[in-house]
Design a protein around this motif. Structure first.
Motif, PDB file in Angstrom:
ATOM      1  N   GLU A 251      12.878 -20.019  32.318  1.00 55.41           N
ATOM      2  CA  GLU A 251      11.892 -19.376  31.459  1.00 55.41           C
ATOM      3  C   GLU A 251      12.605 -18.674  30.306  1.00 55.41           C
ATOM      4  O   GLU A 251      13.774 -18.336  30.409  1.00 55.41           O
ATOM      5  CB  GLU A 251      11.072 -18.383  32.280  1.00 55.41           C
ATOM      6  CG  GLU A 251      10.376 -19.077  33.447  1.00 55.41           C
ATOM      7  CD  GLU A 251       9.415 -18.192  34.212  1.00 55.41           C
ATOM      8  OE1 GLU A 251       9.273 -17.010  33.868  1.00 55.41           O
ATOM      9  OE2 GLU A 251       8.793 -18.705  35.157  1.00 55.41           O
ATOM     10  N   SER A 252      11.879 -18.488  29.225  1.00 52.43           N
ATOM     11  CA  SER A 252      12.472 -17.850  28.051  1.00 52.43           C
ATOM     12  C   SER A 252      11.450 -16.903  27.437  1.00 52.43           C
ATOM     13  O   SER A 252      10.290 -16.881  27.837  1.00 52.43           O
ATOM     14  CB  SER A 252      12.891 -18.922  27.044  1.00 52.43           C
ATOM     15  OG  SER A 252      11.819 -19.812  26.815  1.00 52.43           O
ATOM     16  N   THR A 254       9.897 -16.750  24.460  1.00 54.60           N
ATOM     17  CA  THR A 254       8.720 -17.425  23.910  1.00 54.60           C
ATOM     18  C   THR A 254       8.967 -18.930  23.938  1.00 54.60           C
ATOM     19  O   THR A 254      10.090 -19.379  24.179  1.00 54.60           O
ATOM     20  CB  THR A 254       8.414 -17.016  22.439  1.00 54.60           C
ATOM     21  OG1 THR A 254       9.249 -17.776  21.558  1.00 54.60           O
ATOM     22  CG2 THR A 254       8.623 -15.527  22.203  1.00 54.60           C
ATOM     23  N   PRO A 269      17.310 -19.731  27.920  1.00 56.59           N
ATOM     24  CA  PRO A 269      16.634 -19.041  29.031  1.00 56.59           C
ATOM     25  C   PRO A 269      16.855 -17.525  28.942  1.00 56.59           C
ATOM     26  O   PRO A 269      17.728 -17.060  28.207  1.00 56.59           O
ATOM     27  CB  PRO A 269      17.334 -19.605  30.276  1.00 56.59           C
ATOM     28  CG  PRO A 269      18.003 -20.862  29.842  1.00 56.59           C
ATOM     29  CD  PRO A 269      18.330 -20.672  28.390  1.00 56.59           C
TER      30      PRO A 269
END
Lengths: 331, 331, 331, 331
Positions: A251-252, A254, A269
Motif C-alpha cells: 500500500e502507498s 495515494t 510503498p
C-alpha cells in the motif's frame, strides 16, 4: 476500560493516540522506566504518571498495555495476570521458550484476557485474505508465500539484543503462516546470509533469509525476509489453491500515477510499519476492548506467541544444522 | 541454413512454422518415428520426408532440430555432432547425468554449434530483466524468487516417463536461476508434496514443490512450482537487490479491463507455454541461426543442460534426505 | 491472392512484410512514383517492379493495395475498381467529401471488394472491447471516451497538406466511435487549440482538440486528441454502460516492473502506431483476404471512409462557428 | 475553537464525528429543524441542543458549521457573518447566482473566515495531483479530463429540488477544474441526455452529461458525469501536459487481488462519497481550524462557490442553446 500504559516509546505513543480517541477506553496513566518519556506522554493525553508498581496495585485499572522493552515483557505480564488485569502485550513475551512457557503457566493459573501484539492479523487487507481463504475462494489452500522486508537494517547493537532475525523479524511471518494455514506445522527448513551489513554478521546474525515450512497435510509455505528494501516496507502474501490465488499487495499514500519520460510510475510503498499498519493498530485496540467486554478470546493470544517462537527456534536450528527440523523436536 | 527437423509433434510444429517464415532458414525435411506426422508437416511446408538416417547423412543439411521424444535426444545429438551438423536440441539432453555427460563428451570431440531449448532465456520480458540486472538497475542482486505453475497436471503415465517434477518441470527454473545469478550455486534445499493428483503420488512423484538455492556469495534463490494453476500458466520472477526490485509479470491476450459487479477485472494469463512463449520460440531460432552464422555460442548450450540437471539431482536428493545438499557432491 | 502494392513508403513496407509472410497472398509487384523505393522493396521480397498502369492492366493481378500519397488514393481506387481488382486502400480516400463521393459512385457502378485501412478495428484489444459491448457485458452503452495522442507533432508542412487534425488524425477516432456505438450520430461539438507548436497554428490548424458527439438515442461520445505525448502513443478507449465499464489500456514492449527510488515503474507505452498496431496490420490483411475469398464485406469499407470524413467536416465547422453541428447538415 | 453545528443529517453526522476527535475543536451544540435528529447527535457527543437563533447569539461560540438543507444555507451564512462567527458552509451557498451574490456582499461587509465545503480539494490524492502540477512535473498543463459518476441516481423528487445535474453534481467538477487549471475559463460547451431514469427527464433534468471548457490560454478541459455507475463511485482526473500525464485513480477498501476463473480481479471502488472522501472531510476541518487560528484564507471560500455556480449556469445555457457560451456573458 480504564487502561494503564507501560512504555512511552515509539509504539507506546502509537497506542496512546488510539486509546485517547477510543470511545470505550480511558488512558488512566503512563509508566516508563525513563521518567521524562512518561511525563511527556501523560501530559499530552491528560493522564497520570504511574510507577509500574502502582499499575498493578490500583484497583481502578482494568487493563495494562505492555509496550516496554522486550526483556521486561514477561515480568510485567505475570504481574498483570496476578493482579487480574486484562493484558495487551507487545510481542514477544520473551526471547526464549523457557521464559515464555513460565509466563504462560502464570496465565493458566491466573486466567485473564491476554492479547499479544501480532498487529498484522488486524490489518484489513490481511484480514480480507484470511476471510476469502476461509470462505473457500481459492478452494483448497496449497501454498503460501510471504515476502517481508524492512526498509533499512537496524544498528548492530539492536541486533545483538533482538534475539536474531528469526525471533525479532520473521516471528511476524511465522505467526501469519500459523494464522493463515490453520493446521499444525511439521517441518521447518531455513537458509540465511549476511548480505547487507557486515556488522550484523559479526554480531552473529543474518540479514537475508528464506524459510520453508511444511504442514501436517503437506501444504508448503515460504517466507522471504530482508532487513533492507530501498523502496520501503515490503509486505506481501500470496495464497495459492486449487481454485485460484489471492495476493496482498503493498500500500502507498495515494494511487496517483505519473506517466512520462521514466515510464508509468506509481508511488513507493509506505516507508515502514507505523504507516503501513496504522489502521491495524487501531483495530487491535478495538479487538482487545471487545475481548475484554465479551470475556472472549482476542484474535492473537499468548499461546500464539509461544508457537511462533517455536518456529523461530526451529528455523535457527535448521540454519545451523543444514537440515529440516521437525517441529515436534522443539520443546 | 538448410535445416532438418526430427519430431513432428506439438513443439516440432511450433518450430516448423517459425522456420518456414524465417528468411535465412529453409526447412529441408521432416523426420518422425510416426510417419503420418512427418508426412503432414512436410506437406504443410513443402518439405521432404526424411528418415533419421538421411538427416545425418545428407551433405546439404546444415543443421538439425531435435524435437523428438526425450529418450532419443542424446542419441540424435551425438549422431548430429559426428555428422558435423549444427544442433538445436529440445531440453533435456537426457534424464540422467551419466548419459548427459557422454553426450557432452561427443560434443567435445566433435565440436559443432549446439543450442539447447531453454526457451525462457529468449523471452523478451525475461531478457529485459536479465539486461536490467546486468546493468545494475537493482544494485547488487540479493534474492531471486521464481514462481512457475502449469495450468493442469499431466497424466500419471507422462509423469512416470518424465523423470519427475524436478527434471521435467523445475529444470527450466533451475536454468533461469543459473542464467540470472551468474555465479556458482553451492547448496540446494527441497520440499515437495502431492496435493493435486494422488495418481502422481502413486507414480512416486510430487506435484507441488519449493526449492531454495544458495550461491557462492550467499545470494538466496527460491523456486515454487505447482502442476496446476486453474487460471493458466503462471510465470513470474522477482529479482531483489540493494537498489530495488524487478518483477516479470504474467502476460495475457489483451489488456482490456472490465469494471462491474465482480470488481475490476483483467484477463487471465495465457493458458500455457505455446501462447506465453510464442515470441521466445521465434527468437530462439534467430539466436540459433545467428550462432551458426557467426560461429559463436548460442544463448543456451549443452553444458547448461548438464548443470540444470545437476540441480535437479540435488533437489531430489534433498527432498528424500531432508537436508540441504552441497552441489559439489552431485557428480 | 496475387497482389500488387502501390506505394513503397513507410506503411507500404509494413504491408509488404505481412504479405510476404502470408500463406494465401503473393506479392506480384511493387509500384512507386519514386522508382528507387519500388526497386528496393521489390528486390527485398522477390517481386517485380511495376508501373501503375501495369498494375491495373495485368490480368493475373487479383488485388491492389493502395499505400501511395493521399492525393492519389481516389484516382487509383477508381482505376482499380474499373479494372475489377479487389482493393485495400489506406485511409483517407480523399480529403474532401465531393471527391470521396465520386469515388464511391465508381465503386457502386463497378462493384469490387474494397477495404479501407482503418487499422484500429483490427487491433485485438479494440476487437475484444467491441465483442464485449456487443455481447452486452456493460449492459446498455451510455458513454464512450477516446483518448488518442501522437508521440510528437508532425512538421508544419505535413500539417498544411494533411487536411488538418480532424481529417488527418481524429478521423481514426471518428471511425472508432461509429464502429463501437453502431447507431447514427446526430450532433458534433468541437473545441481546439494550438498549444504545442505555433507553426501548426500559423498553418491554420490546431494541435489539441476535444470533440463531443451525440447519437440518435442520446449516447454521449468524447474524443480527446493531442499531437504530442512525451511518453509515446496514447491510445485508450473507455466504454461505459448500465452494467459496467470496459477500458482499452495502452500496451508496451514488456510488462517488466521496477520498484526503487523513483517508485513503482512500468514501461512507457509503445512509441507510435507501427509498434502499437503491428498485429492489427497483420489481421487487416487477413480480413482483406478473407473478404476477397468469401466475396463478403471487409470489416471497414469505402462508405466508412465517407462517414468518418463527414464527422471531420462537422467538427471543423463546429470549431469555427462555436456551436454544435447537426450531422444531417453535412452533405 | 468552540463550534456549533447546524444540521444533524448525513453530512452533519460525518462532521460531528471528526470534530469530536479533533484536539482543537469542541462541539458546543447541535441545531436542527428536526428536533429528534439534533437530540440524538447532541447526546452522542455530549453537546447541547441549540436553537438556530442561539447559535448566532451565544458569545462563546466561535464558529458555525452549516450542514442544513441547501435552501437555508445563504440565510444562515449571512446570520453567522453578521454575528462575527467563522463559517464552514456546505456547498452550495444557493442554487441561483443572485442569492449567492447577496450572501457574498454580506460577507464583504462583515468579513469573517468563511470556508466552503468543496471536499475534494482536501482529498490527499487530488492534493498530490495539484502539488505535482504546480511543481511542474507535467510541464505546461494542456488538457484536463474529469470523470465523475455516482453509484446510483437520486429519486426524481430530489432532482427537482437540486437545481439540476450541473448545479448539484457537476458543481464539484467545475470547482476541480478551476482549482487545478488556476486561470480564467472563457468558454463552456455542454451536452447531456437522460439515459438512466426517465423520471429524471420528466423532471426536466439530465442524468448523463459531458462538458468541455476552454481557458484563457487555450487549455481544454473535459468533464463527464453520470448519475449511475453500477460498480460504485467513479472519481478520476487526468492532467496532461508537455512533460507527462498525472492520473488520480479510484480507491477501494483493500488492494487484495484474486486470480481465478473470472480473471485477475481487484475490488470495486468505494461505494460513495462518505467512504471515498472520509479522509478529505477530516482534512477539511483541519484546514478550517487552521484558517481560523491563523486568520488566513481557507482552501475553498465563498467566492469559489459563486464561480463554480457561474460555470453551471453557462453549462445549462449551452445545453439548451446548442452553442458554446462565453463565461463573460454569465452575470
Amino acid at each position: 476500560m480504564r487502561l494503564a500504559l507501560i512504555g512511552a516509546g515509539r509504539i507506546g505513543k502509537v497506542h496512546a493516540q488510539t486509546i485517547d480517541a477510543h470511545p470505550e477506553v480511558t488512558l488512566v496513566g503512563v509508566a516508563d522506566f525513563h521518567a521524562p518519556a512518561a511525563e511527556a506522554l501523560a501530559a499530552q493525553y491528560g493522564a497520570r504518571i504511574l510507577s509500574t508498581d502502582a499499575v498493578f496495585e490500583e484497583a481502578n485499572i482494568d487493563a495494562v498495555l505492555i509496550a516496554s522493552s522486550t526483556p521486561t515483557h514477561a515480568d510485567y505480564l505475570e504481574q498483570a495476570a496476578r493482579a487480574g488485569k486484562a493484558i495487551l502485550c507487545e510481542k514477544p513475551i520473551a526471547l526464549d521458550l523457557a521464559r515464555t512457557r513460565d509466563a504462560l503457566q502464570v496465565l493458566e493459573s491466573h486466567p485473564v484476557i491476554c492479547a499479544l501484539g501480532f498487529n498484522r492479523r488486524h490489518d484489513p487487507q490481511f484480514a480480507a485474505l484470511k476471510k476469502a481463504v476461509v470462505e473457500g475462494r481459492i478452494g483448497s489452500l496449497e501454498t503460501l508465500s510471504i515476502i517481508s522486508r524492512d526498509p533499512a537494517p537496524p544498528p548492530a547493537e539492536y541486533v545483538l539484543a533482538s534475539g536474531g532475525l528469526f525471533r525479532d523479524m520473521m516471528i511476524h511471518d511465522f505467526d501469519m503462516v500459523r494464522w493463515l494455514v490453520d493446521e499444525p506445522i511439521t517441518y521447518v527448513q531455513a537458509t540465511g546470509s549476511c548480505l547487507i551489513d557486515p556488522a550484523i554478521g559479526e554480531a552473529g546474525d543474518i540479514d537475508t533469509a528464506m524459510v520453508t515450512l511444511t504442514t501436517a497435510s503437506g501444504r508448503l509455505c515460504h517466507i522471504s525476509n530482508s532487513r533492507r528494501a530501498c523502496y520501503g516496507y515490503d509486505q506481501r502474501v500470496e495464497a495459492f489453491g486449487s481454485a485460484g490465488m489471492l495476493q496482498v499487495q503493498n500500500e502507498s499514500d495515494t494511487r496517483l500515477r505519473f506517466t512520462g519520460e521514466p515510464g508509468q510510475v506509481e508511488e513507493k510503498p509506505h516507508w515502514f510499519f507505523l504507516e503501513r499498519y496504522a489502521t491495524a493498530y487501531r483495530i487491535e485496540i478495538d479487538d482487545f476492548v471487545r475481548a475484554w467486554r465479551e470475556r472472549s478470546a482476542p484474535l492473537a493470544g499468548a499461546q500464539d506467541g509461544l508457537e511462533a517462537l517455536r518456529l523461530a527456534e526451529a528455523a535457527e536450528r535448521s540454519l545451523h544444522e543444514g537440515r529440516r527440523i521437525a517441529l515436534d523436536d522443539i520443546h
